[in-house]
Design an enzyme around this catalytic site. Structure first.
Site, PDB file in Angstrom:
ATOM      1  N   HIS A  24       0.866  -1.181   0.000  1.00 25.12           N
ATOM      2  CA  HIS A  24       0.000   0.000   0.000  1.00 25.12           C
ATOM      3  C   HIS A  24       0.904   1.233   0.000  1.00 25.12           C
ATOM      4  O   HIS A  24       1.909   1.269   0.702  1.00 25.12           O
ATOM      5  CB  HIS A  24      -0.895  -0.024   1.244  1.00 25.12           C
ATOM      6  N   ASP A  52       0.931   4.152   1.386  1.00 26.95           N
ATOM      7  CA  ASP A  52       1.277   4.715   2.690  1.00 26.95           C
ATOM      8  C   ASP A  52       2.252   3.809   3.433  1.00 26.95           C
ATOM      9  O   ASP A  52       3.208   4.271   4.071  1.00 26.95           O
ATOM     10  CB  ASP A  52       0.016   4.909   3.544  1.00 26.95           C
ATOM     11  N   LYS A  53       2.026   2.504   3.363  1.00 28.28           N
ATOM     12  CA  LYS A  53       2.910   1.561   4.043  1.00 28.28           C
ATOM     13  C   LYS A  53       4.271   1.477   3.363  1.00 28.28           C
ATOM     14  O   LYS A  53       5.294   1.244   4.015  1.00 28.28           O
ATOM     15  CB  LYS A  53       2.257   0.181   4.094  1.00 28.28           C
ATOM     16  N   GLU A  65      10.569  11.458   6.950  1.00 26.75           N
ATOM     17  CA  GLU A  65       9.267  11.324   6.293  1.00 26.75           C
ATOM     18  C   GLU A  65       9.480  10.917   4.833  1.00 26.75           C
ATOM     19  O   GLU A  65      10.509  11.237   4.236  1.00 26.75           O
ATOM     20  CB  GLU A  65       8.502  12.644   6.331  1.00 26.75           C
ATOM     21  N   GLU A 110      14.633  15.487   9.263  1.00 26.32           N
ATOM     22  CA  GLU A 110      15.818  15.900  10.012  1.00 26.32           C
ATOM     23  C   GLU A 110      16.549  14.664  10.527  1.00 26.32           C
ATOM     24  O   GLU A 110      15.937  13.816  11.175  1.00 26.32           O
ATOM     25  CB  GLU A 110      15.434  16.786  11.213  1.00 26.32           C
ATOM     26  N   LYS A 168      -5.640  -4.474   0.767  1.00 25.73           N
ATOM     27  CA  LYS A 168      -6.309  -3.970   1.966  1.00 25.73           C
ATOM     28  C   LYS A 168      -7.277  -5.051   2.446  1.00 25.73           C
ATOM     29  O   LYS A 168      -7.856  -5.772   1.630  1.00 25.73           O
ATOM     30  CB  LYS A 168      -7.093  -2.682   1.684  1.00 25.73           C
ATOM     31  N   PHE A 172      -8.726  -4.736  -9.984  1.00 29.90           N
ATOM     32  CA  PHE A 172      -7.784  -3.994  -9.148  1.00 29.90           C
ATOM     33  C   PHE A 172      -6.372  -4.257  -9.668  1.00 29.90           C
ATOM     34  O   PHE A 172      -5.554  -4.891  -9.027  1.00 29.90           O
ATOM     35  CB  PHE A 172      -7.928  -4.424  -7.685  1.00 29.90           C
ATOM     36  N   ASP A 231      -2.591   5.549  -6.006  1.00 26.91           N
ATOM     37  CA  ASP A 231      -2.856   6.480  -4.921  1.00 26.91           C
ATOM     38  C   ASP A 231      -1.532   7.036  -4.422  1.00 26.91           C
ATOM     39  O   ASP A 231      -0.507   6.351  -4.468  1.00 26.91           O
ATOM     40  CB  ASP A 231      -3.589   5.742  -3.782  1.00 26.91           C
ATOM     41  N   ALA A 232      -1.546   8.257  -3.920  1.00 27.48           N
ATOM     42  CA  ALA A 232      -0.353   8.832  -3.316  1.00 27.48           C
ATOM     43  C   ALA A 232      -0.108   8.199  -1.951  1.00 27.48           C
ATOM     44  O   ALA A 232      -1.042   7.735  -1.283  1.00 27.48           O
ATOM     45  CB  ALA A 232      -0.505  10.345  -3.170  1.00 27.48           C
ATOM     46  N   ARG A 266       0.373   7.701   7.817  1.00 32.77           N
ATOM     47  CA  ARG A 266      -1.038   7.909   7.512  1.00 32.77           C
ATOM     48  C   ARG A 266      -1.884   6.671   7.820  1.00 32.77           C
ATOM     49  O   ARG A 266      -3.071   6.639   7.532  1.00 32.77           O
ATOM     50  CB  ARG A 266      -1.206   8.314   6.048  1.00 32.77           C
ATOM     51  N   LYS A 267      -1.282   5.667   8.433  1.00 33.03           N
ATOM     52  CA  LYS A 267      -2.017   4.450   8.784  1.00 33.03           C
ATOM     53  C   LYS A 267      -1.810   4.129  10.264  1.00 33.03           C
ATOM     54  O   LYS A 267      -1.466   3.014  10.654  1.00 33.03           O
ATOM     55  CB  LYS A 267      -1.559   3.286   7.896  1.00 33.03           C
ATOM     56  N   LYS A 327      10.960   7.452  13.007  1.00 31.32           N
ATOM     57  CA  LYS A 327      11.349   8.189  14.215  1.00 31.32           C
ATOM     58  C   LYS A 327      12.251   7.331  15.100  1.00 31.32           C
ATOM     59  O   LYS A 327      11.925   6.186  15.392  1.00 31.32           O
ATOM     60  CB  LYS A 327      10.107   8.608  15.003  1.00 31.32           C
ATOM     61  N   LYS A 369      11.972   9.855  20.266  1.00 33.16           N
ATOM     62  CA  LYS A 369      10.637  10.392  19.980  1.00 33.16           C
ATOM     63  C   LYS A 369       9.616   9.514  20.715  1.00 33.16           C
ATOM     64  O   LYS A 369       9.400   8.355  20.355  1.00 33.16           O
ATOM     65  CB  LYS A 369      10.332  10.381  18.487  1.00 33.16           C
ATOM     66  N   ASP A 411       6.540   9.548  20.649  1.00 32.74           N
ATOM     67  CA  ASP A 411       5.469   9.070  19.778  1.00 32.74           C
ATOM     68  C   ASP A 411       5.614   7.571  19.558  1.00 32.74           C
ATOM     69  O   ASP A 411       4.627   6.834  19.505  1.00 32.74           O
ATOM     70  CB  ASP A 411       5.525   9.769  18.412  1.00 32.74           C
TER      71      ASP A 411
END
Length: 419
Positions: free
Chosen positions: A34, A36-37, A62, A75, A186, A255, A263-264, A269-270, A290, A294, A296
Protein backbone atom coordinates in the site's frame (compact mmCIF):
# COMPACT_ATOMS: atom_id res chain seq x y z
CA UNK A 1 -47.51 17.47 -0.41
CA UNK A 2 -46.59 13.81 -0.05
CA UNK A 3 -46.58 12.52 3.51
CA UNK A 4 -43.49 10.74 4.85
CA UNK A 5 -44.02 7.63 6.93
CA UNK A 6 -41.57 8.16 9.80
CA UNK A 7 -42.29 4.67 11.15
CA UNK A 8 -41.11 2.94 8.01
CA UNK A 9 -37.51 1.76 8.43
CA UNK A 10 -35.04 1.31 5.62
CA UNK A 11 -34.65 -2.39 4.68
CA UNK A 12 -30.87 -1.85 4.72
CA UNK A 13 -30.91 -1.56 8.51
CA UNK A 14 -32.36 -5.04 8.97
CA UNK A 15 -29.13 -6.89 8.26
CA UNK A 16 -27.58 -5.24 11.34
CA UNK A 17 -30.33 -6.35 13.72
CA UNK A 18 -28.48 -8.33 16.40
CA UNK A 19 -29.47 -10.09 19.60
CA UNK A 20 -29.70 -7.75 22.56
CA UNK A 21 -26.29 -7.12 24.05
CA UNK A 22 -24.47 -7.93 20.80
CA UNK A 23 -22.57 -5.43 18.65
CA UNK A 24 -20.37 -5.33 15.55
CA UNK A 25 -16.84 -3.93 15.41
CA UNK A 26 -14.57 -3.59 12.37
CA UNK A 27 -10.81 -3.23 11.97
CA UNK A 28 -8.68 -2.91 8.85
CA UNK A 29 -5.10 -3.44 7.75
CA UNK A 30 -3.10 -2.81 4.59
CA UNK A 31 -0.16 -4.56 2.95
CA UNK A 32 3.46 -3.45 2.70
CA UNK A 33 2.70 -2.50 -0.91
CA UNK A 34 0.00 0.00 0.00
CA UNK A 35 1.51 3.41 -0.89
CA UNK A 36 1.28 4.72 2.69
CA UNK A 37 2.91 1.56 4.04
CA UNK A 38 5.58 1.73 1.34
CA UNK A 39 6.46 5.17 2.70
CA UNK A 40 6.52 3.83 6.27
CA UNK A 41 8.90 1.09 5.15
CA UNK A 42 11.18 3.53 3.35
CA UNK A 43 11.34 5.82 6.40
CA UNK A 44 12.05 2.93 8.77
CA UNK A 45 14.68 1.52 6.40
CA UNK A 46 16.49 4.86 6.53
CA UNK A 47 16.19 4.84 10.33
CA UNK A 48 17.64 1.32 10.54
CA UNK A 49 20.54 2.25 8.26
CA UNK A 50 21.42 5.11 10.61
CA UNK A 51 21.05 3.08 13.83
CA UNK A 52 23.11 0.22 12.42
CA UNK A 53 26.18 2.46 12.32
CA UNK A 54 25.28 4.97 15.05
CA UNK A 55 22.81 3.79 17.72
CA UNK A 56 22.48 7.37 18.98
CA UNK A 57 21.25 8.72 15.65
CA UNK A 58 18.46 11.29 15.88
CA UNK A 59 16.07 10.57 13.02
CA UNK A 60 12.79 12.12 11.94
CA UNK A 61 12.42 10.85 8.38
CA UNK A 62 9.27 11.32 6.29
CA UNK A 63 8.55 9.85 2.86
CA UNK A 64 6.01 10.54 0.14
CA UNK A 65 5.33 8.87 -3.19
CA UNK A 66 3.17 9.32 -6.29
CA UNK A 67 3.57 7.62 -9.65
CA UNK A 68 7.34 7.22 -10.14
CA UNK A 69 8.32 10.01 -7.75
CA UNK A 70 9.57 9.18 -4.23
CA UNK A 71 10.58 11.93 -1.80
CA UNK A 72 12.49 11.49 1.48
CA UNK A 73 12.69 14.51 3.75
CA UNK A 74 13.10 15.50 7.40
CA UNK A 75 15.82 15.90 10.01
CA UNK A 76 18.67 13.47 10.71
CA UNK A 77 21.69 13.95 12.95
CA UNK A 78 24.02 10.95 12.78
CA UNK A 79 27.65 9.88 12.48
CA UNK A 80 26.54 7.18 10.05
CA UNK A 81 27.46 7.40 6.38
CA UNK A 82 24.20 6.45 4.71
CA UNK A 83 23.61 6.22 0.92
CA UNK A 84 20.03 7.44 1.21
CA UNK A 85 19.02 6.97 -2.43
CA UNK A 86 20.32 3.39 -2.43
CA UNK A 87 18.41 2.65 0.77
CA UNK A 88 15.22 4.02 -0.79
CA UNK A 89 15.56 1.95 -3.97
CA UNK A 90 16.33 -1.24 -2.01
CA UNK A 91 13.25 -0.64 0.16
CA UNK A 92 11.03 -0.24 -2.91
CA UNK A 93 12.50 -3.43 -4.38
CA UNK A 94 12.00 -5.34 -1.12
CA UNK A 95 8.30 -4.45 -1.04
CA UNK A 96 7.93 -5.92 -4.54
CA UNK A 97 7.78 -2.91 -6.84
CA UNK A 98 10.08 -4.08 -9.63
CA UNK A 99 7.88 -3.32 -12.62
CA UNK A 100 6.00 -0.16 -13.59
CA UNK A 101 2.95 -2.34 -14.34
CA UNK A 102 2.72 -3.08 -10.62
CA UNK A 103 2.70 0.61 -9.73
CA UNK A 104 6.42 1.45 -9.39
CA UNK A 105 9.84 0.24 -10.52
CA UNK A 106 12.72 0.69 -8.06
CA UNK A 107 15.22 0.97 -10.92
CA UNK A 108 13.79 4.04 -12.68
CA UNK A 109 11.92 5.80 -9.86
CA UNK A 110 12.82 9.46 -9.39
CA UNK A 111 14.18 9.78 -5.83
CA UNK A 112 14.44 13.20 -4.16
CA UNK A 113 16.29 13.46 -0.82
CA UNK A 114 15.95 16.56 1.34
CA UNK A 115 17.35 15.91 4.83
CA UNK A 116 18.66 18.48 7.31
CA UNK A 117 20.14 18.08 10.78
CA UNK A 118 17.96 18.06 13.87
CA UNK A 119 17.43 21.45 15.51
CA UNK A 120 20.14 22.19 18.09
CA UNK A 121 17.45 23.61 20.37
CA UNK A 122 15.59 20.30 20.38
CA UNK A 123 18.81 18.34 20.87
CA UNK A 124 19.80 20.48 23.85
CA UNK A 125 16.38 20.14 25.45
CA UNK A 126 16.23 16.38 24.95
CA UNK A 127 19.82 15.24 25.53
CA UNK A 128 22.06 18.12 26.65
CA UNK A 129 24.54 16.75 29.19
CA UNK A 130 21.97 14.51 30.89
CA UNK A 131 22.52 10.93 32.07
CA UNK A 132 20.93 8.52 29.59
CA UNK A 133 18.13 7.62 32.02
CA UNK A 134 17.29 11.32 32.40
CA UNK A 135 17.04 12.30 28.73
CA UNK A 136 13.91 14.25 27.97
CA UNK A 137 11.05 13.42 25.67
CA UNK A 138 11.73 14.34 22.05
CA UNK A 139 8.38 16.13 21.82
CA UNK A 140 5.16 16.70 23.68
CA UNK A 141 2.21 14.41 23.17
CA UNK A 142 0.08 11.59 24.49
CA UNK A 143 0.47 7.89 23.77
CA UNK A 144 -1.92 4.96 24.13
CA UNK A 145 -1.38 1.32 24.99
CA UNK A 146 -4.11 -1.34 24.83
CA UNK A 147 -4.50 -5.04 25.55
CA UNK A 148 -7.42 -7.48 25.61
CA UNK A 149 -7.66 -11.12 26.65
CA UNK A 150 -9.78 -12.10 23.63
CA UNK A 151 -6.75 -13.61 21.83
CA UNK A 152 -3.58 -15.38 23.09
CA UNK A 153 -1.59 -12.40 21.77
CA UNK A 154 -3.75 -10.14 23.99
CA UNK A 155 -4.88 -8.19 20.94
CA UNK A 156 -8.44 -7.42 19.82
CA UNK A 157 -9.62 -10.23 17.57
CA UNK A 158 -10.74 -7.95 14.72
CA UNK A 159 -7.30 -6.40 14.29
CA UNK A 160 -5.40 -9.60 14.99
CA UNK A 161 -7.25 -11.31 12.12
CA UNK A 162 -6.61 -8.33 9.82
CA UNK A 163 -2.88 -8.55 10.44
CA UNK A 164 -2.92 -12.33 9.97
CA UNK A 165 -4.73 -11.93 6.64
CA UNK A 166 -2.20 -9.33 5.45
CA UNK A 167 0.67 -11.59 6.48
CA UNK A 168 -0.84 -14.51 4.60
CA UNK A 169 -1.51 -12.43 1.48
CA UNK A 170 2.13 -11.36 1.47
CA UNK A 171 3.26 -14.96 1.96
CA UNK A 172 1.11 -16.08 -0.98
CA UNK A 173 2.56 -13.36 -3.19
CA UNK A 174 6.23 -13.68 -2.23
CA UNK A 175 6.26 -17.49 -2.32
CA UNK A 176 4.25 -17.46 -5.58
CA UNK A 177 1.45 -19.54 -4.09
CA UNK A 178 -0.71 -17.02 -5.94
CA UNK A 179 1.60 -15.65 -8.67
CA UNK A 180 -1.12 -13.29 -9.93
CA UNK A 181 -0.89 -11.15 -6.78
CA UNK A 182 0.71 -7.70 -6.83
CA UNK A 183 2.01 -5.78 -3.78
CA UNK A 184 -0.98 -3.56 -2.91
CA UNK A 185 -3.76 -4.95 -0.69
CA UNK A 186 -6.31 -3.97 1.97
CA UNK A 187 -8.43 -6.08 4.32
CA UNK A 188 -11.26 -5.52 6.80
CA UNK A 189 -12.72 -7.87 9.40
CA UNK A 190 -16.02 -7.34 11.24
CA UNK A 191 -16.67 -9.42 14.34
CA UNK A 192 -19.89 -9.80 16.31
CA UNK A 193 -19.30 -9.42 20.04
CA UNK A 194 -21.53 -10.16 23.04
CA UNK A 195 -21.52 -7.97 26.15
CA UNK A 196 -21.39 -9.73 29.49
CA UNK A 197 -21.43 -7.49 32.55
CA UNK A 198 -18.42 -5.14 32.21
CA UNK A 199 -16.64 -7.26 29.59
CA UNK A 200 -17.47 -8.78 26.21
CA UNK A 201 -16.25 -11.59 24.04
CA UNK A 202 -16.23 -12.43 20.29
CA UNK A 203 -19.06 -14.63 19.04
CA UNK A 204 -18.53 -14.93 15.29
CA UNK A 205 -16.99 -13.32 12.24
CA UNK A 206 -19.72 -11.27 10.58
CA UNK A 207 -17.90 -10.32 7.38
CA UNK A 208 -14.47 -10.18 5.75
CA UNK A 209 -13.34 -7.86 2.97
CA UNK A 210 -10.18 -8.35 0.91
CA UNK A 211 -9.03 -6.11 -1.92
CA UNK A 212 -5.94 -7.65 -3.51
CA UNK A 213 -4.11 -6.06 -6.44
CA UNK A 214 -3.71 -8.52 -9.31
CA UNK A 215 -2.38 -8.91 -12.81
CA UNK A 216 -4.58 -8.69 -15.92
CA UNK A 217 -4.57 -12.42 -16.69
CA UNK A 218 -6.71 -13.70 -13.85
CA UNK A 219 -10.52 -13.58 -13.72
CA UNK A 220 -12.59 -12.35 -10.80
CA UNK A 221 -14.03 -15.80 -10.13
CA UNK A 222 -10.51 -17.26 -10.02
CA UNK A 223 -9.46 -14.56 -7.55
CA UNK A 224 -12.41 -15.39 -5.28
CA UNK A 225 -11.63 -19.11 -5.41
CA UNK A 226 -7.93 -18.67 -4.68
CA UNK A 227 -8.52 -16.22 -1.82
CA UNK A 228 -10.90 -18.72 -0.22
CA UNK A 229 -8.51 -21.64 -0.70
CA UNK A 230 -5.14 -20.07 0.11
CA UNK A 231 -5.99 -17.21 2.47
CA UNK A 232 -9.37 -17.36 4.22
CA UNK A 233 -9.33 -21.07 5.08
CA UNK A 234 -5.71 -20.70 6.16
CA UNK A 235 -6.28 -17.78 8.54
CA UNK A 236 -9.84 -17.62 9.87
CA UNK A 237 -10.49 -19.71 13.02
CA UNK A 238 -13.25 -22.19 12.21
CA UNK A 239 -14.95 -21.59 15.57
CA UNK A 240 -15.79 -18.03 14.51
CA UNK A 241 -16.95 -18.84 10.95
CA UNK A 242 -20.51 -19.91 10.18
CA UNK A 243 -22.87 -20.10 7.21
CA UNK A 244 -23.86 -16.46 7.66
CA UNK A 245 -20.29 -15.12 7.49
CA UNK A 246 -20.10 -12.79 4.48
CA UNK A 247 -17.13 -12.42 2.14
CA UNK A 248 -16.45 -9.37 -0.04
CA UNK A 249 -13.52 -10.33 -2.23
CA UNK A 250 -12.23 -7.65 -4.58
CA UNK A 251 -15.63 -5.91 -4.59
CA UNK A 252 -14.37 -3.39 -7.15
CA UNK A 253 -13.91 -6.41 -9.49
CA UNK A 254 -10.78 -5.09 -11.26
CA UNK A 255 -7.78 -3.99 -9.15
CA UNK A 256 -4.80 -3.95 -11.49
CA UNK A 257 -3.77 -0.32 -10.92
CA UNK A 258 -2.28 -0.03 -7.44
CA UNK A 259 0.68 1.23 -5.46
CA UNK A 260 1.81 4.82 -6.07
CA UNK A 261 0.12 4.84 -9.47
CA UNK A 262 -3.22 4.12 -7.87
CA UNK A 263 -2.86 6.48 -4.92
CA UNK A 264 -0.35 8.83 -3.32
CA UNK A 265 1.49 7.60 -0.23
CA UNK A 266 2.73 9.35 2.90
CA UNK A 267 4.53 8.23 6.06
CA UNK A 268 2.36 8.01 9.17
CA UNK A 269 -1.04 7.91 7.51
CA UNK A 270 -2.02 4.45 8.78
CA UNK A 271 -1.74 4.96 12.54
CA UNK A 272 -4.84 2.92 13.39
CA UNK A 273 -3.60 0.07 11.19
CA UNK A 274 -0.29 0.26 13.08
CA UNK A 275 -1.92 -0.05 16.51
CA UNK A 276 -5.21 -1.61 17.62
CA UNK A 277 -7.60 -1.31 14.68
CA UNK A 278 -9.77 1.33 16.34
CA UNK A 279 -9.87 -0.19 19.82
CA UNK A 280 -8.72 1.68 22.89
CA UNK A 281 -7.83 5.03 21.34
CA UNK A 282 -4.84 6.69 19.74
CA UNK A 283 -2.63 9.59 20.76
CA UNK A 284 -2.33 10.83 17.17
CA UNK A 285 1.42 10.41 16.68
CA UNK A 286 2.86 8.18 13.97
CA UNK A 287 5.74 5.74 14.52
CA UNK A 288 7.70 5.15 11.33
CA UNK A 289 10.88 7.08 10.59
CA UNK A 290 11.35 8.19 14.21
CA UNK A 291 14.24 7.20 16.48
CA UNK A 292 13.31 6.06 20.03
CA UNK A 293 13.91 9.44 21.70
CA UNK A 294 10.64 10.39 19.98
CA UNK A 295 8.07 9.30 22.56
CA UNK A 296 5.47 9.07 19.78
CA UNK A 297 7.14 5.73 19.16
CA UNK A 298 9.00 4.57 22.29
CA UNK A 299 6.30 5.55 24.81
CA UNK A 300 3.58 3.97 22.65
CA UNK A 301 5.62 0.75 22.72
CA UNK A 302 6.03 1.09 26.49
CA UNK A 303 2.30 1.74 26.95
CA UNK A 304 1.54 -1.48 25.07
CA UNK A 305 4.11 -3.27 27.28
CA UNK A 306 2.36 -1.98 30.39
CA UNK A 307 -1.14 -2.82 29.12
CA UNK A 308 -0.12 -6.32 28.04
CA UNK A 309 1.61 -6.91 31.39
CA UNK A 310 -1.54 -6.01 33.33
CA UNK A 311 -3.71 -8.36 31.28
CA UNK A 312 -1.09 -11.15 31.19
CA UNK A 313 -0.87 -10.89 35.00
CA UNK A 314 -4.69 -11.29 35.12
CA UNK A 315 -5.12 -7.98 36.89
CA UNK A 316 -7.80 -7.08 34.32
CA UNK A 317 -9.35 -8.50 31.15
CA UNK A 318 -8.71 -5.47 28.98
CA UNK A 319 -7.13 -2.11 29.59
CA UNK A 320 -6.10 1.17 28.01
CA UNK A 321 -3.03 3.06 29.24
CA UNK A 322 -2.48 6.73 28.44
CA UNK A 323 0.82 8.51 29.11
CA UNK A 324 1.69 12.11 28.27
CA UNK A 325 5.02 13.93 27.92
CA UNK A 326 6.49 17.40 27.49
CA UNK A 327 9.51 18.14 25.29
CA UNK A 328 12.75 17.94 27.24
CA UNK A 329 11.02 16.55 30.36
CA UNK A 330 11.91 12.99 31.35
CA UNK A 331 9.05 12.12 33.72
CA UNK A 332 5.58 11.60 32.20
CA UNK A 333 3.19 14.49 32.78
CA UNK A 334 0.33 12.06 33.39
CA UNK A 335 -0.51 8.36 33.53
CA UNK A 336 -4.10 7.11 33.16
CA UNK A 337 -5.33 3.53 33.52
CA UNK A 338 -8.80 2.50 32.30
CA UNK A 339 -9.69 -1.18 32.71
CA UNK A 340 -13.32 -0.68 31.59
CA UNK A 341 -14.59 -2.29 34.79
CA UNK A 342 -12.78 -5.59 34.06
CA UNK A 343 -10.26 -5.39 36.91
CA UNK A 344 -9.65 -8.40 39.14
CA UNK A 345 -11.69 -8.73 42.30
CA UNK A 346 -10.49 -6.42 45.05
CA UNK A 347 -8.78 -3.99 42.66
CA UNK A 348 -9.85 -0.74 41.04
CA UNK A 349 -8.22 1.54 38.47
CA UNK A 350 -6.51 3.53 41.22
CA UNK A 351 -4.81 0.32 42.35
CA UNK A 352 -3.82 -0.51 38.77
CA UNK A 353 -2.37 2.98 38.33
CA UNK A 354 -0.34 2.54 41.50
CA UNK A 355 0.86 -0.88 40.31
CA UNK A 356 1.95 0.65 36.99
CA UNK A 357 3.90 3.41 38.70
CA UNK A 358 5.56 0.91 41.07
CA UNK A 359 6.58 -1.58 38.37
CA UNK A 360 7.37 0.57 35.31
CA UNK A 361 9.76 3.50 34.88
CA UNK A 362 8.31 5.40 31.93
CA UNK A 363 11.10 7.94 31.45
CA UNK A 364 12.15 7.81 27.75
CA UNK A 365 15.78 6.92 28.52
CA UNK A 366 14.73 4.00 30.71
CA UNK A 367 12.18 2.80 28.13
CA UNK A 368 14.91 2.85 25.45
CA UNK A 369 17.27 0.85 27.66
CA UNK A 370 14.79 -1.71 28.97
CA UNK A 371 13.15 -2.37 25.59
CA UNK A 372 16.48 -2.25 23.69
CA UNK A 373 15.20 0.33 21.23
CA UNK A 374 18.50 1.57 19.79
CA UNK A 375 18.79 -1.48 17.54
CA UNK A 376 18.00 -1.44 13.78
CA UNK A 377 14.72 -3.33 14.19
CA UNK A 378 12.21 -0.90 12.77
CA UNK A 379 11.76 -1.80 9.09
CA UNK A 380 10.17 -5.03 10.31
CA UNK A 381 7.51 -3.05 12.19
CA UNK A 382 6.43 -1.04 9.14
CA UNK A 383 4.00 -3.70 7.89
CA UNK A 384 1.82 -6.18 9.75
CA UNK A 385 1.29 -4.04 12.84
CA UNK A 386 3.57 -2.90 15.64
CA UNK A 387 1.75 -4.96 18.28
CA UNK A 388 0.64 -8.54 18.85
CA UNK A 389 3.67 -10.13 17.16
CA UNK A 390 5.64 -12.83 18.97
CA UNK A 391 9.06 -12.04 17.52
CA UNK A 392 12.32 -11.38 19.41
CA UNK A 393 12.73 -7.82 18.12
CA UNK A 394 9.34 -6.84 19.56
CA UNK A 395 10.53 -6.58 23.17
CA UNK A 396 7.41 -4.64 24.20
CA UNK A 397 5.41 -7.81 23.50
CA UNK A 398 7.19 -9.71 26.31
CA UNK A 399 5.02 -8.92 29.34
CA UNK A 400 6.30 -8.32 32.83
CA UNK A 401 4.33 -10.66 35.11
CA UNK A 402 3.27 -8.80 38.23
CA UNK A 403 2.97 -10.62 41.55
CA UNK A 404 -0.23 -9.23 43.03
CA UNK A 405 0.26 -10.83 46.44
CA UNK A 406 3.72 -9.28 46.75
CA UNK A 407 2.33 -5.88 45.77
CA UNK A 408 -0.49 -6.11 48.31
CA UNK A 409 1.99 -7.12 51.05
CA UNK A 410 4.27 -4.21 50.10
CA UNK A 411 1.35 -1.79 50.16
CA UNK A 412 0.17 -3.04 53.55
CA UNK A 413 3.69 -2.64 54.91
CA UNK A 414 3.88 0.94 53.60
CA UNK A 415 0.49 1.80 55.14
CA UNK A 416 1.63 0.37 58.48
CA UNK A 417 4.80 2.46 58.38
CA UNK A 418 2.80 5.62 57.64
CA UNK A 419 0.49 5.13 60.61
Amino acid sequence: MQQVDNNQESPHKKKFVLPKGHFLFTSESVSAGHPDKLCDFISDSVLDACLEQDPNSKVACESACKNSLVMVFGEITTHAQVPYETIVREAIKSVGYDNINKGLDYRNASVIVSLDQQSQEINQAVVGSKHEDEIGAGDQGLMIGYASDETPELMPLTHHLCNKLISRLQECRVNEICPWMRPDAKVQVTVEYKREDSSFYPVRIHNVLISQQHDEKITHSEIEAELHKHVLKYVLPSKYVDEQTQYHLNPSKAFTVGGPYGDAGLTGRKIIVDTYGGWGGHGGGAFSGKDPTKVDRSAAYAARWVAKSLVASKLCKRVMIQVAYGIGISEPLSICVNSYGTQAEGLDDDDLSEIVQNHFDLRPGVIIRELKLRRPIYAKTASGGHFGRNEPEFTWEHPKIINLSAWKAHKAEQQQQNQ
